[in-house]
Scaffold this active site. Structure first.
Site, PDB file in Angstrom:
ATOM      1  N   TRP A  83      60.005   0.591  21.852  1.00  0.00           N
ATOM      2  CA  TRP A  83      60.783  -0.576  22.227  1.00  0.00           C
ATOM      3  C   TRP A  83      60.051  -1.449  23.243  1.00  0.00           C
ATOM      4  O   TRP A  83      59.412  -0.949  24.142  1.00  0.00           O
ATOM      5  CB  TRP A  83      62.095  -0.148  22.893  1.00  0.00           C
ATOM      6  CG  TRP A  83      63.043   0.570  22.018  1.00  0.00           C
ATOM      7  CD1 TRP A  83      63.144   1.919  21.878  1.00  0.00           C
ATOM      8  CD2 TRP A  83      64.042  -0.006  21.173  1.00  0.00           C
ATOM      9  NE1 TRP A  83      64.156   2.202  20.992  1.00  0.00           N
ATOM     10  CE2 TRP A  83      64.719   1.053  20.556  1.00  0.00           C
ATOM     11  CE3 TRP A  83      64.430  -1.315  20.890  1.00  0.00           C
ATOM     12  CZ2 TRP A  83      65.769   0.847  19.669  1.00  0.00           C
ATOM     13  CZ3 TRP A  83      65.469  -1.522  20.015  1.00  0.00           C
ATOM     14  CH2 TRP A  83      66.121  -0.449  19.412  1.00  0.00           C
ATOM     15  N   GLU A 118      71.227   8.519  21.344  1.00  0.00           N
ATOM     16  CA  GLU A 118      72.592   8.952  21.647  1.00  0.00           C
ATOM     17  C   GLU A 118      73.160   9.899  20.586  1.00  0.00           C
ATOM     18  O   GLU A 118      74.259  10.424  20.738  1.00  0.00           O
ATOM     19  CB  GLU A 118      73.504   7.723  21.777  1.00  0.00           C
ATOM     20  CG  GLU A 118      73.271   6.899  23.041  1.00  0.00           C
ATOM     21  CD  GLU A 118      72.205   5.830  22.885  1.00  0.00           C
ATOM     22  OE1 GLU A 118      71.349   5.948  21.987  1.00  0.00           O
ATOM     23  OE2 GLU A 118      72.224   4.873  23.672  1.00  0.00           O
ATOM     24  N   THR A 147      67.313   6.798  26.990  1.00  0.00           N
ATOM     25  CA  THR A 147      67.143   5.645  26.106  1.00  0.00           C
ATOM     26  C   THR A 147      66.163   4.703  26.788  1.00  0.00           C
ATOM     27  O   THR A 147      65.926   4.816  27.995  1.00  0.00           O
ATOM     28  CB  THR A 147      68.464   4.894  25.942  1.00  0.00           C
ATOM     29  OG1 THR A 147      68.862   4.420  27.237  1.00  0.00           O
ATOM     30  CG2 THR A 147      69.554   5.779  25.383  1.00  0.00           C
ATOM     31  N   LYS A 193      60.676  -4.046  18.500  1.00  0.00           N
ATOM     32  CA  LYS A 193      60.200  -2.710  18.190  1.00  0.00           C
ATOM     33  C   LYS A 193      58.775  -2.745  17.676  1.00  0.00           C
ATOM     34  O   LYS A 193      58.524  -3.139  16.546  1.00  0.00           O
ATOM     35  CB  LYS A 193      61.122  -2.020  17.193  1.00  0.00           C
ATOM     36  CG  LYS A 193      61.639  -0.736  17.793  1.00  0.00           C
ATOM     37  CD  LYS A 193      62.607  -0.004  16.947  1.00  0.00           C
ATOM     38  CE  LYS A 193      62.894   1.326  17.643  1.00  0.00           C
ATOM     39  NZ  LYS A 193      63.741   2.200  16.894  1.00  0.00           N
TER      40      LYS A 193
HETATM   41  P1  AMP Z   1      66.142   5.087  19.614  1.00  0.00           P
HETATM   42  O1  AMP Z   1      67.324   5.431  20.446  1.00  0.00           O
HETATM   43  O2  AMP Z   1      64.950   4.671  20.402  1.00  0.00           O
HETATM   44  O3  AMP Z   1      65.838   6.167  18.654  1.00  0.00           O
HETATM   45  O4  AMP Z   1      66.503   3.799  18.755  1.00  0.00           O
HETATM   46  C1  AMP Z   1      67.650   3.758  17.950  1.00  0.00           C
HETATM   47  C2  AMP Z   1      67.688   2.463  17.224  1.00  0.00           C
HETATM   48  O5  AMP Z   1      66.587   2.338  16.334  1.00  0.00           O
HETATM   49  C3  AMP Z   1      68.897   2.284  16.353  1.00  0.00           C
HETATM   50  O6  AMP Z   1      70.032   1.875  17.091  1.00  0.00           O
HETATM   51  C4  AMP Z   1      68.411   1.218  15.372  1.00  0.00           C
HETATM   52  O7  AMP Z   1      68.488  -0.071  15.932  1.00  0.00           O
HETATM   53  C5  AMP Z   1      66.952   1.577  15.195  1.00  0.00           C
HETATM   54  N1  AMP Z   1      66.749   2.391  13.998  1.00  0.00           N
HETATM   55  C6  AMP Z   1      66.619   3.717  13.894  1.00  0.00           C
HETATM   56  N2  AMP Z   1      66.414   4.094  12.631  1.00  0.00           N
HETATM   57  C7  AMP Z   1      66.435   2.969  11.891  1.00  0.00           C
HETATM   58  C8  AMP Z   1      66.302   2.677  10.485  1.00  0.00           C
HETATM   59  N3  AMP Z   1      66.068   3.626   9.604  1.00  0.00           N
HETATM   60  N4  AMP Z   1      66.392   1.390  10.098  1.00  0.00           N
HETATM   61  C9  AMP Z   1      66.614   0.407  10.990  1.00  0.00           C
HETATM   62  N5  AMP Z   1      66.732   0.616  12.318  1.00  0.00           N
HETATM   63  C10 AMP Z   1      66.654   1.874  12.757  1.00  0.00           C
END
Ligand code: AMP
Length: 543
Positions: free
Chosen positions: A445, A333, A188, A440
């Site tokens: 990130w 995750e 992550t 984001k």
């Molecule tokens: P990552 O682990 O980098 O893939 O990020 C995951 C996070 O991205 C999630 O906990 C959300 O906060 C955000 N996220 C992923 N998909 C979406 C979506 N379709 N709409 C809003 N936030 C999203």
């Protein structure tokens, strides 16, 4: 006592996806836009053979079951062979995001204790800088042929990928082992500390591949031509390298050229029907097709996730280009897919606007992931589309614990996602906020704490807060809100220059505003929500 089933026990192994593809759809193409610049063509049978040779080569390099093998690479056939050659031979494929700050990349490699790292040609300069601080890495393999090997480099030794493959005969049988063994690791982004490793098992990855291929999910068919724009270093390209082998479809890998023009040309020349990626990528593609008055001849469906997909993007794709958008939510995750937005049969007769409202949500659970929302005290909230709560999930491909971290991340047997959501009576989930304060930018990130820590070290700064400000291209970019020390004088330009060398350049805030004081919560923490409201309409100079 239970009557036991009398079916064969065959472990769900990643190698079985590839052997199936090779045996039953061996002639189906795998096409890559290479870092070298050209288009490369192979097929599933050839990918399987070369993955076996790679497994032999890794054994010859001294790799043993459970060893971690890192990759710093774009989407391409060699990366695909590493996915299968590594995991299939009981090693663990650790994909690393080359866009992270170098120190973070080094931290991640050392935490995972990668023994070998595979590197794409244009990422070698980063690795040359890092290798002295990576005592665990015994071999660096450059993913190219002998002709492309650099004459000069600063590494003690550098292996050539194609030499490794050419030295093997492919007489190798994929081993059978426990389906719960680790297959791959993805870290992550470190938002409140160091990044954390999510360790996927063979079982979880195969089940995830089945699930994402389903009609209500990505709806993958053998006749599809799938192009994952989402990088193979970002949660296994959302499982597409496994799901594509499972259904035996043509697979197109775009390398590192993800601008609108490059993608459009590849979509058209290869007849791409289905794709997946973050909203920012699609903005580039849509801008290009619009500016050049183009249409898609084969593109039918795209899965958009990783960040909230703007409703206007769904409309443009559907109305102007006849491309169906499936809005998806997931996270590292979760391997990553949790929910996808597709309609139910009861919605068939709804007016287009009502359908659109449902499709704007992040969607409903796929079998394998259950979800719930809870309030601050952990009370389960109703599914009425209004009550919000912290989103928690559990299922076959949801992590149980992080790599090298003893403390369980679970709450009452559920994984708290850090997202805040509503769920309606039909099971459609909608993210309303996120409890984390990361920014984001284009699907990547940026840690607000990291930005704040940089400025807090400046002698003229009393307090600093980083928040996300809206940006038309990148979705979000960092805005810093700063309180100066009494009588201190410092300009915006001086503070921006202060970031140089401390964070990756692309993470430098787009703007800095000075205020007399920052809002705080009762416990003395920065009240980010209020700050975001205060600067909701702030126009960035870069916008
Ligand atoms: P990552 O682990 O980098 O893939 O990020 C995951 C996070 O991205 C999630 O906990 C959300 O906060 C955000 N996220 C992923 N998909 C979406 C979506 N379709 N709409 C809003 N936030 C999203």
């Amino acid at each position: 006592m239970s009557l036991m089933g009398q079916m064969m026990q065959m472990p769900l192994l990643i190698s079985s996806l590839l052997t199936h593809a090779a045996r039953h759809n061996g002639d189906i193409e795998v096409v890559s836009k290479r870092v070298e610049g050209d288009i490369h063509r192979t097929n599933w049978a050839e990918v399987e053979l070369r993955s076996r040779k790679l497994a032999q080569a890794l054994a010859r390099l001294g790799c043993e079951a459970g060893d971690r093998i890192g990759t710093l690479a774009w989407n391409g056939y060699r990366h695909l062979e590493i996915y299968y050659g590594v995991s299939g031979s009981e090693l663990v494929c650790h994909t690393i995001n080359p866009r992270l700050f170098p120190q973070q990349v080094a931290w991640i490699i050392n935490d995972a204790q990668d023994k070998v790292i595979f590197v794409d040609l244009n990422i070698l300069p980063l690795v040359e800088k890092l290798v002295p601080s990576l005592p665990c890495v015994k071999h660096v393999v450059l993913m190219c042929d002998r002709d492309n090997m650099p004459r000069e480099h600063s590494l003690p030794s550098l292996l050539c990928y194609e030499d490794l493959i050419d030295a093997e005969d492919g007489h190798y049988t994929w081993p059978s082992f426990d389906e719960n063994a680790a297959a791959s690791i993805c870290y992550t982004s470190g938002t409140t500390g160091n990044p954390k490793g999510a360790v996927y098992s063979h079982r979880s990855s195969v089940l995830h591949a089945y699930a994402v291929a389903l009609p209500d999910a990505m709806c993958l068919k053998g006749t599809d031509v799938v192009l994952p724009v989402v990088p193979m270093f970002h949660v296994n390209a959302w499982g597409t390298p496994y799901a594509a082998a499972l259904v035996g479809c043509k697979f197109v890998l775009p390398g590192h050229h993800l601008d609108g023009e490059s993608l459009y040309k590849l979509f058209e020349s290869e007849g791409v029907t289905m794709s997946a990626g973050v909203p920012t990528i699609w903005m580039g593609l849509l801008n290009y097709v619009k500016a050049n008055n183009l249409k898609f001849s084969t593109f039918k469906t795209t899965v958009i996730g990783g960040a909230a997909c703007p409703p206007s993007m769904i409309r443009t794709f559907e109305n102007d280009y006849n491309v169906e958008v499936v809005h998806a939510w997931g996270m590292t995750e979760l391997s990553p897919v949790g929910t996808l937005g597709r309609l139910k049969s009861k919605h068939a007769n709804l007016a287009p606007e009502a359908k659109q409202k449902i499709l704007e949500k992040q969607g409903k659970s796929v079998f394998g992931v259950d979800m719930r929302i809870v309030d601050a005290e952990g009370n389960v909230q109703p599914w009425n589309g209004v009550a919000t709560g912290d989103l928690e999930v559990r299922g076959h491909w949801v992590i149980d614990s992080y790599f090298n971290v003893d403390k369980s991340p679970l709450h009452d047997g559920w994984f708290p996602t850090g997202d805040v959501a509503t769920i309606d009576s039909d099971g459609y989930m909608q993210i309303t906020d996120r409890s984390k304060d990361v920014i984001k930018s284009g699907g990547e990130w940026i840690s607000s704490i990291e930005l704040e820590n940089v400025l807090m070290a400046h002698p003229a700064v009393h307090e600093a807060a980083a928040i996300a400000a809206h940006h038309p291209k990148w979705d979000e970019r960092p805005l810093m809100v700063v309180v100066k020390k009494p009588d201190a004088e410092v300009s915006k330009e001086e503070l921006l220059a202060f970031f140089k060398g401390k964070i990756p350049n692309w993470q430098t805030p787009d703007d800095i505003v000075f205020v007399d004081e920052l809002p705080h919560t009762a416990t003395g923490k920065l009240y980010k929500l209020k700050l975001r409201e205060q600067f909701r309409d702030h126009k960035l100079p870069t916008a």
